[in-house]
Design an enzyme around this catalytic site. Structure first.
Site, PDB file in Angstrom:
ATOM      1  N   HIS A  66       6.597  -1.237   3.933  1.00  0.00           N
ATOM      2  CA  HIS A  66       6.270  -2.648   4.047  1.00  0.00           C
ATOM      3  C   HIS A  66       5.790  -3.108   3.192  1.00  0.00           C
ATOM      4  O   HIS A  66       4.648  -2.688   2.337  1.00  0.00           O
ATOM      5  CB  HIS A  66       5.498  -2.665   5.433  1.00  0.00           C
ATOM      6  CG  HIS A  66       4.357  -1.885   5.617  1.00  0.00           C
ATOM      7  ND1 HIS A  66       4.069  -0.676   5.786  1.00  0.00           N
ATOM      8  CD2 HIS A  66       2.924  -2.313   5.083  1.00  0.00           C
ATOM      9  CE1 HIS A  66       2.887  -0.063   5.680  1.00  0.00           C
ATOM     10  NE2 HIS A  66       2.144  -1.072   5.457  1.00  0.00           N
ATOM     11  N   ASN A 108       0.772  -1.271   0.141  1.00  0.00           N
ATOM     12  CA  ASN A 108      -0.136   0.173  -0.003  1.00  0.00           C
ATOM     13  C   ASN A 108       1.017   1.351   0.022  1.00  0.00           C
ATOM     14  O   ASN A 108       1.754   1.387   0.820  1.00  0.00           O
ATOM     15  CB  ASN A 108      -0.940   0.048   1.230  1.00  0.00           C
ATOM     16  CG  ASN A 108      -1.860  -1.166   1.145  1.00  0.00           C
ATOM     17  OD1 ASN A 108      -2.363  -1.546   0.036  1.00  0.00           O
ATOM     18  ND2 ASN A 108      -2.250  -1.704   2.295  1.00  0.00           N
ATOM     19  N   HIS A 139       3.449  -6.659   2.664  1.00  0.00           N
ATOM     20  CA  HIS A 139       2.266  -7.596   3.013  1.00  0.00           C
ATOM     21  C   HIS A 139       2.480  -8.817   2.361  1.00  0.00           C
ATOM     22  O   HIS A 139       2.439  -8.845   1.222  1.00  0.00           O
ATOM     23  CB  HIS A 139       0.804  -7.203   2.995  1.00  0.00           C
ATOM     24  CG  HIS A 139       0.545  -5.853   3.693  1.00  0.00           C
ATOM     25  ND1 HIS A 139      -0.274  -6.035   4.996  1.00  0.00           N
ATOM     26  CD2 HIS A 139       0.685  -4.766   3.467  1.00  0.00           C
ATOM     27  CE1 HIS A 139      -0.361  -4.451   5.334  1.00  0.00           C
ATOM     28  NE2 HIS A 139       0.130  -3.999   4.641  1.00  0.00           N
TER      29      HIS A 139
HETATM   30  P1  AMP Z   1      -0.791  -0.680   5.936  1.00  0.00           P
HETATM   31  O1  AMP Z   1      -2.165  -0.363   6.178  1.00  0.00           O
HETATM   32  O2  AMP Z   1      -0.488  -1.157   4.490  1.00  0.00           O
HETATM   33  O3  AMP Z   1      -0.027   0.744   6.561  1.00  0.00           O
HETATM   34  O4  AMP Z   1      -0.574  -1.707   6.950  1.00  0.00           O
HETATM   35  C1  AMP Z   1      -0.129  -1.634   8.308  1.00  0.00           C
HETATM   36  C2  AMP Z   1      -0.316  -2.925   8.875  1.00  0.00           C
HETATM   37  O5  AMP Z   1       0.564  -3.186   9.713  1.00  0.00           O
HETATM   38  C3  AMP Z   1      -1.577  -3.437   9.252  1.00  0.00           C
HETATM   39  O6  AMP Z   1      -1.904  -4.572   8.714  1.00  0.00           O
HETATM   40  C4  AMP Z   1      -1.548  -3.353  10.729  1.00  0.00           C
HETATM   41  O7  AMP Z   1      -2.314  -4.580  11.181  1.00  0.00           O
HETATM   42  C5  AMP Z   1      -0.249  -3.772  11.043  1.00  0.00           C
HETATM   43  N1  AMP Z   1       0.422  -3.397  12.322  1.00  0.00           N
HETATM   44  C6  AMP Z   1       0.174  -2.117  13.155  1.00  0.00           C
HETATM   45  N2  AMP Z   1       0.808  -2.027  13.980  1.00  0.00           N
HETATM   46  C7  AMP Z   1       1.425  -3.262  14.205  1.00  0.00           C
HETATM   47  C8  AMP Z   1       2.457  -3.972  15.183  1.00  0.00           C
HETATM   48  N3  AMP Z   1       2.760  -3.157  16.400  1.00  0.00           N
HETATM   49  N4  AMP Z   1       2.890  -5.086  15.043  1.00  0.00           N
HETATM   50  C9  AMP Z   1       2.398  -5.891  13.816  1.00  0.00           C
HETATM   51  N5  AMP Z   1       1.694  -5.328  12.913  1.00  0.00           N
HETATM   52  C10 AMP Z   1       1.193  -4.082  13.233  1.00  0.00           C
END
Ligand code: AMP
Length: 112
Positions: free
Chosen positions: A102, A89, A104
């Site tokens: 990041h 994203n 996914h």
């Molecule tokens: P995005 O919406 O592409 O920015 O994805 C961010 C992702 O980070 C989401 O799927 C969240 O569930 C995940 N996320 C947020 N905080 C944490 C955390 N502390 N540990 C693991 N995953 C996280």
């Protein structure tokens, strides 16, 4: 967002715990805290790069590294054969909540 406020920087430097599956000098992979698939792993650079849209020419090898790490996790976890989904994203409008690059890695199979 400032680097010091970045939750993924905090995971990378050990300030916040996460279920880490892999790390090397440039990348770290850990399970998503709110999984949207049986396997949902995030692969991030240790360096704070806000998004794919903001990666520099000097850093582009890091994106390649993240893809390789994702594929190796899938391969070693026995899920690569049936395939998987990689999602990046980029920008708030397209669902990027955390302003630290990041990938996914998603699959309906559990890692072995
Ligand atoms: P995005 O919406 O592409 O920015 O994805 C961010 C992702 O980070 C989401 O799927 C969240 O569930 C995940 N996320 C947020 N905080 C944490 C955390 N502390 N540990 C693991 N995953 C996280």
């Amino acid at each position: 967002m400032k680097k010091m406020d970045c939750v993924f920087c905090k995971i990378a430097n050990g300030e916040i715990s996460a279920e880490i599956l892999y790390q090397d000098e440039e990348a770290i992979a850990f399970r998503d805290a709110n999984p949207r698939a049986t396997t949902h792993i995030l692969i991030i650079p240790k360096k704070h790069i806000p998004s794919l849209a903001e990666i520099s020419e000097d850093e582009i090898h890091i994106a390649e590294r993240l893809i390789k790490v994702a594929h190796n996790i899938a391969k070693e976890g026995g899920i690569a054969e049936r395939g998987y989904r990689l999602v990046v994203n980029t920008g708030k409008e397209w669902g990027q909540e955390i302003q630290h690059l990041h990938l996914h890695l998603l699959s309906n199979e559990e890692l072995k």
